[in-house]
Design a protein around this motif. Structure first.
Motif, short mmCIF file in Angstrom:
data_model
loop_
_atom_site.label_atom_id
_atom_site.label_comp_id
_atom_site.label_asym_id
_atom_site.label_seq_id
_atom_site.Cartn_x
_atom_site.Cartn_y
_atom_site.Cartn_z
N LEU A 1 -3.71 10.15 -6.59
CA LEU A 1 -4.07 9.34 -5.42
C LEU A 1 -5.49 9.61 -4.94
O LEU A 1 -6.24 8.67 -4.60
CB LEU A 1 -3.08 9.60 -4.28
CG LEU A 1 -3.36 8.88 -2.95
CD1 LEU A 1 -3.36 7.35 -3.15
CD2 LEU A 1 -2.34 9.28 -1.89
N ARG B 1 0.82 -1.21 0.00
CA ARG B 1 0.00 0.00 0.00
C ARG B 1 0.85 1.26 0.00
O ARG B 1 0.55 2.21 -0.73
CB ARG B 1 -0.94 0.00 1.20
CG ARG B 1 -1.77 1.27 1.34
CD ARG B 1 -2.72 1.21 2.51
NE ARG B 1 -3.87 0.35 2.23
CZ ARG B 1 -5.01 0.80 1.68
NH1 ARG B 1 -5.14 2.07 1.35
NH2 ARG B 1 -6.00 -0.04 1.46
N ARG C 1 0.49 9.37 -5.47
CA ARG C 1 0.62 10.76 -5.02
C ARG C 1 1.57 11.54 -5.93
O ARG C 1 1.30 12.69 -6.29
CB ARG C 1 1.11 10.81 -3.57
CG ARG C 1 1.15 12.22 -2.98
CD ARG C 1 1.59 12.21 -1.54
NE ARG C 1 0.60 11.54 -0.69
CZ ARG C 1 0.78 10.39 -0.07
NH1 ARG C 1 1.95 9.75 -0.20
NH2 ARG C 1 -0.16 9.86 0.69
N GLU D 1 0.59 4.23 -2.65
CA GLU D 1 0.23 5.59 -2.25
C GLU D 1 1.28 6.60 -2.70
O GLU D 1 0.95 7.66 -3.23
CB GLU D 1 0.06 5.66 -0.74
CG GLU D 1 -1.20 4.95 -0.24
CD GLU D 1 -1.30 4.95 1.28
OE1 GLU D 1 -0.27 5.22 1.96
OE2 GLU D 1 -2.40 4.68 1.79
#
Length: 236
Positions: free
Chosen positions: A133, A120, A128, A124
């Motif tokens: 995101l 994860r 991002r 992320e």
């Protein structure tokens, strides 16, 4: 090289499922090469091998077990958390923000998911850096999959049950055709992402998976344009 999507084929889609590496960012960004190098170094240190021998073993594990991590767990009982933290300690500035892709994903009707064999935090940080995101409802990572990687059937079924995804109402975007086999069997529309300006002569260096050609509905080397075509048709 892009198949033009038939918007009518996507009218029913309520769930948009995206692989991460070499799918949401272009292959030519070369981000995954950093992870690849980290994995080779990890194998070399763990088993006291030369980098050449470690690289060979790494690829053997990948082919046999679906991911290097899964192979190292099965054969050597390694700590998956330590491995994932190590190999994802990379420079994400290699990725260029993609506002066109972000706008297209944001405007897609329904839910959007990242479904990755990575973890994860990697997903992320990647999303991002790309500026996308906030457009996703959730990330389904290798930990959520019980450390069983795609293309095994189990993680797809776990994902579908967790998020109540019905195959007929979903589409999956992937850079490996073999990872589209189970989604196709579940009734999903499938889209294969290939490197930009993909040529048949690249087939020896790209995992084109000719045995899984029937599992692929569409092929594109430009995800942002592909999605934009669908969004614009829906808006018309």
């Amino acid at each position: 090289m892009t198949d033009t999507p038939d918007p009518a084929r996507f009218d029913h889609v309520t769930d948009w499922v995206f692989d991460l590496d070499n799918t949401l960012y272009p292959h030519h960004s070369n981000l995954f090469s950093q992870i690849d190098v980290k994995m080779t170094g990890y194998v070399a240190e763990l088993l006291t091998l030369s980098r050449e021998d470690a690289r060979k073993l790494q690829k053997e594990l990948y082919l046999e077990y679906g991911t290097t991590l899964n192979g190292l767990m099965q054969r050597h009982g390694i700590d998956p958390d330590a491995f994932l933290e190590h190999v994802h300690d990379i420079d994400y500035s290699w990725l260029v923000p993609d506002p066109v892709l972000g706008a297209a994903i944001r405007q897609l009707p329904g839910r959007k998911f990242i479904f990755t064999n990575g973890n994860r935090s990697h997903a992320e940080r990647t999303a991002r850096q790309l500026g996308i995101l906030d457009h996703f409802d959730d990330i389904f990572d290798i930990v959520a999959a019980g450390l069983t990687p795609k293309p095994a059937r189990q993680p797809y079924e776990t994902f579908a049950a967790l998020h109540k995804v019905t195959g007929a109402n979903a589409v999956m975007f992937e850079d490996l055709a073999r990872n589209l086999s189970v989604p196709k069997s579940l009734g999903m529309t499938t889209v294969l992402i290939v490197p930009r300006n993909f040529e048949p002569t690249f087939s020896e260096i790209w995992e084109s998976d000719p045995t899984h050609e029937d599992d692929v509905d569409y092929v594109t080397d430009d995800l942002a344009s592909f999605l934009t075509t669908i969004v614009e048709a829906n808006a018309a």
